[in-house]
Design an enzyme around this catalytic site. Structure first.
Site, PDB file in Angstrom:
ATOM      1  N   HIS A 124       0.873  -1.150   0.074  1.00 50.05           N
ATOM      2  CA  HIS A 124      -0.004   0.108   0.024  1.00 50.05           C
ATOM      3  C   HIS A 124       0.940   1.298   0.106  1.00 50.05           C
ATOM      4  O   HIS A 124       1.807   1.178   0.535  1.00 50.05           O
ATOM      5  CB  HIS A 124      -0.968  -0.244   1.083  1.00 50.05           C
ATOM      6  N   ASP A 201       2.252  -5.038   7.858  1.00 49.25           N
ATOM      7  CA  ASP A 201       0.941  -3.908   7.573  1.00 49.25           C
ATOM      8  C   ASP A 201      -0.154  -4.706   7.824  1.00 49.25           C
ATOM      9  O   ASP A 201      -0.601  -5.423   6.971  1.00 49.25           O
ATOM     10  CB  ASP A 201       1.258  -3.245   6.302  1.00 49.25           C
ATOM     11  N   GLN A 204      -5.409  -5.092   6.889  1.00 48.20           N
ATOM     12  CA  GLN A 204      -6.401  -5.854   6.222  1.00 48.20           C
ATOM     13  C   GLN A 204      -6.426  -7.181   6.746  1.00 48.20           C
ATOM     14  O   GLN A 204      -7.127  -8.129   6.453  1.00 48.20           O
ATOM     15  CB  GLN A 204      -6.412  -6.084   4.610  1.00 48.20           C
ATOM     16  N   LYS A 227     -11.366   0.064  10.051  1.00 48.37           N
ATOM     17  CA  LYS A 227     -11.591  -1.303   9.400  1.00 48.37           C
ATOM     18  C   LYS A 227     -12.039  -2.380  10.164  1.00 48.37           C
ATOM     19  O   LYS A 227     -12.185  -3.373   9.565  1.00 48.37           O
ATOM     20  CB  LYS A 227     -10.158  -1.565   8.558  1.00 48.37           C
ATOM     21  N   CYS A 366      -4.884   2.708  -3.632  1.00 48.91           N
ATOM     22  CA  CYS A 366      -3.456   3.181  -2.997  1.00 48.91           C
ATOM     23  C   CYS A 366      -2.517   2.230  -3.333  1.00 48.91           C
ATOM     24  O   CYS A 366      -1.636   1.894  -2.387  1.00 48.91           O
ATOM     25  CB  CYS A 366      -3.563   3.464  -1.389  1.00 48.91           C
TER      26      CYS A 366
HETATM   27  N1  PMP Z   1      -2.323  -0.677   4.387  1.00 49.64           N
HETATM   28  C1  PMP Z   1      -3.347  -1.438   3.955  1.00 49.64           C
HETATM   29  C2  PMP Z   1      -3.092  -2.791   3.282  1.00 49.64           C
HETATM   30  C3  PMP Z   1      -4.789  -0.653   3.737  1.00 49.64           C
HETATM   31  O1  PMP Z   1      -5.687  -1.423   2.802  1.00 49.64           O
HETATM   32  C4  PMP Z   1      -4.878   0.537   4.140  1.00 49.64           C
HETATM   33  C5  PMP Z   1      -6.172   1.267   3.961  1.00 49.64           C
HETATM   34  N2  PMP Z   1      -6.618   1.258   2.576  1.00 49.64           N
HETATM   35  C6  PMP Z   1      -3.786   1.164   4.796  1.00 49.64           C
HETATM   36  C7  PMP Z   1      -2.646   0.354   4.975  1.00 49.64           C
HETATM   37  C8  PMP Z   1      -3.754   2.582   5.323  1.00 49.64           C
HETATM   38  O2  PMP Z   1      -5.010   2.575   6.433  1.00 49.64           O
HETATM   39  P1  PMP Z   1      -5.230   3.989   6.784  1.00 49.64           P
HETATM   40  O3  PMP Z   1      -5.946   4.719   5.637  1.00 49.64           O
HETATM   41  O4  PMP Z   1      -6.216   3.732   7.970  1.00 49.64           O
HETATM   42  O5  PMP Z   1      -3.918   4.576   7.418  1.00 49.64           O
END
Ligand code: PMP
Length: 408
Positions: A124, A201, A204, A227, A366
């Site tokens: 991401h 990370d 998910q 999430k 992203c």
């Molecule tokens: N890493 C992953 C794998 C994600 O799916 C996301 C959220 N789309 C993020 C990081 C970032 O999360 P946040 O916007 O809550 O900081």
């Protein structure tokens, strides 16, 4: 494990009662943000109604109550992911801020020319862009573990890319675009064989399956509250205690200090040294409530429910040749499917789905570099959670069929 009683679960989520222009909402954008159960909403409101006060510094009754609830919330989150206790859990705004804390507090101080950060092609932007910037500032290099044609990490390449020059391996536990579940424990072993750290990370993974950071043996781990049935503006950075003890703070200010004079300052004990300024107290307490909620239902039960929905969605969507689904097979992926239909842009596709009150995400999620690898500028993504039903997957598939006919 008994199957999940989805109708009972749905009753916990007030938002699921609303309609979109007279049609029932089909919410399939859970990888972006999940909905919030009544219990968690109540925890926020209870805080502001009954014991709203700043933590740590107060001797008065309200401050003592909020401090205890806020500090206990750290223990609850630690327990939820298998950490040793509150010392290993710093609350953050989200995964992104947790990542940046690791990058600025550890990376900026520890990396230099000749050092390498090994990431994956499916990271991401929260990780990818952050390490990229830290690498530019320190003279370190970023390398990327490639993916195979079916969306797994190429582990042979990983074993070659991770070397004694590697200082950090940064890997997404579950890909938010491919649904791939990465072998993080195996990567941790490889990283540790080369005296490198591993950052995982968990944005998910934490919401959808039982997590044990000790079994995984990761050095850092991050996730977001919004999430996992928690409030927005909440999240956490886990770090092994001995690493956090050595690490410099990232933000400076009130609450994170022990002693200050005009020339020097020393740092508060863990985890407060990483929580500068007044925090999202209500949010942290409500996040602990979200952990209770998910545990009461059972993460294994939730995981199995999502697996069934995902496999069904995957099978139905891939019935047609003009639908391309990215990532591993339907029976070996987390609860999301990113796809495109021939001849349509993902934005147009999701706008048609919106006409059917089906909420999916369209875009690069992203993960722009990953989309470059996939050869698509964007995709539509349906992502499932504990309150989604098989009928909702049917609604998705029917809406996609309408779109297919429109764009054929
Ligand atoms: N890493 C992953 C794998 C994600 O799916 C996301 C959220 N789309 C993020 C990081 C970032 O999360 P946040 O916007 O809550 O900081």
């Amino acid at each position: 494990v008994d199957p999940l009683d989805v109708e009972r679960v749905r009753a916990d989520f007030p938002i699921l009662e609303r309609d979109i222009d007279g049609q029932p909402l089909v919410y399939l954008d859970n990888a972006a943000t999940s909905q919030t159960p009544e219990r968690v909403i109540d925890a926020i409101s209870e805080y502001y109604r009954s014991y709203n006060a700043n933590v740590h510094r107060g001797i008065h009754q309200l401050s003592q109550e909020s401090s205890i609830a806020y500090e206990d919330a750290h223990d609850r989150i630690a327990e939820f992911i298998g950490a040793d206790g509150r010392e290993e859990i710093a609350f953050t705004l989200n995964t992104t801020q947790a990542m940046n804390t690791v990058a600025y507090a550890w990376g900026l101080n520890e990396l230099g020319p000749g050092d390498e950060v090994v990431l994956t092609e499916m990271e991401h932007h929260a990780s990818l862009v952050t390490w990229q910037q830290i690498a530019k500032r320190t003279g370190a290099d970023c390398k990327y573990i490639p993916i195979t044609d079916d969306g797994y990490l190429d582990m042979e390449a990983a074993a070659e890319l991770i070397t004694d020059d590697t200082q950090m391996v940064s890997v997404v536990h579950v890909s938010n675009t491919l649904g791939t579940i990465n072998p993080v424990a195996e990567l941790a072993d490889i990283a540790h064989d080369h005296d490198a750290y591993i950052y995982v990370d968990g944005a998910q993974s934490v919401p959808h399956k039982p997590i044990d950071v000790k079994a995984m043996d990761c050095d850092f781990f991050a996730f977001s509250g919004h999430k996992m049935c928690g409030p927005t503006g909440t999240g956490a950075m886990y770090g092994k205690r001995h690493i956090l003890e050595e690490m410099q703070p990232y933000l400076y200010g009130g609450e994170m200090i022990l002693k200050v004079d005009f020339d020097e300052a020393s740092w508060n004990e863990l985890p407060w040294k990483f929580e500068a300024g007044t925090q999202n107290i209500a949010g942290g307490i409500a996040l602990a409530e979200a952990c209770d909620y998910l545990d009461d239902i059972g993460l294994e039960r939730i995981q199995r429910h999502e697996q069934q929905l995902t496999e069904y969605a995957y099978d139905r969507l891939t019935e047609h040749e003009d639908v391309e689904v990215y990532g591993p097979p339907g029976d070996d992926r987390a609860g999301l499917v990113a796809f495109n239909i021939a001849g349509a842009h993902a934005h147009d596709l999701s706008s048609i789905l919106n006409d059917f009150a089906v909420a999916v995400r369209a875009g690069d999620h992203c993960t722009q570099p990953l989309h470059d690898v996939l050869g698509a500028s964007a995709s539509a993504r349906a992502s499932f959670y504990l309150y989604n039903t098989r009928e909702e997957v049917d609604m998705l598939v029917e809406a996609v069929d309408e779109a297919r006919q429109l764009f054929a």
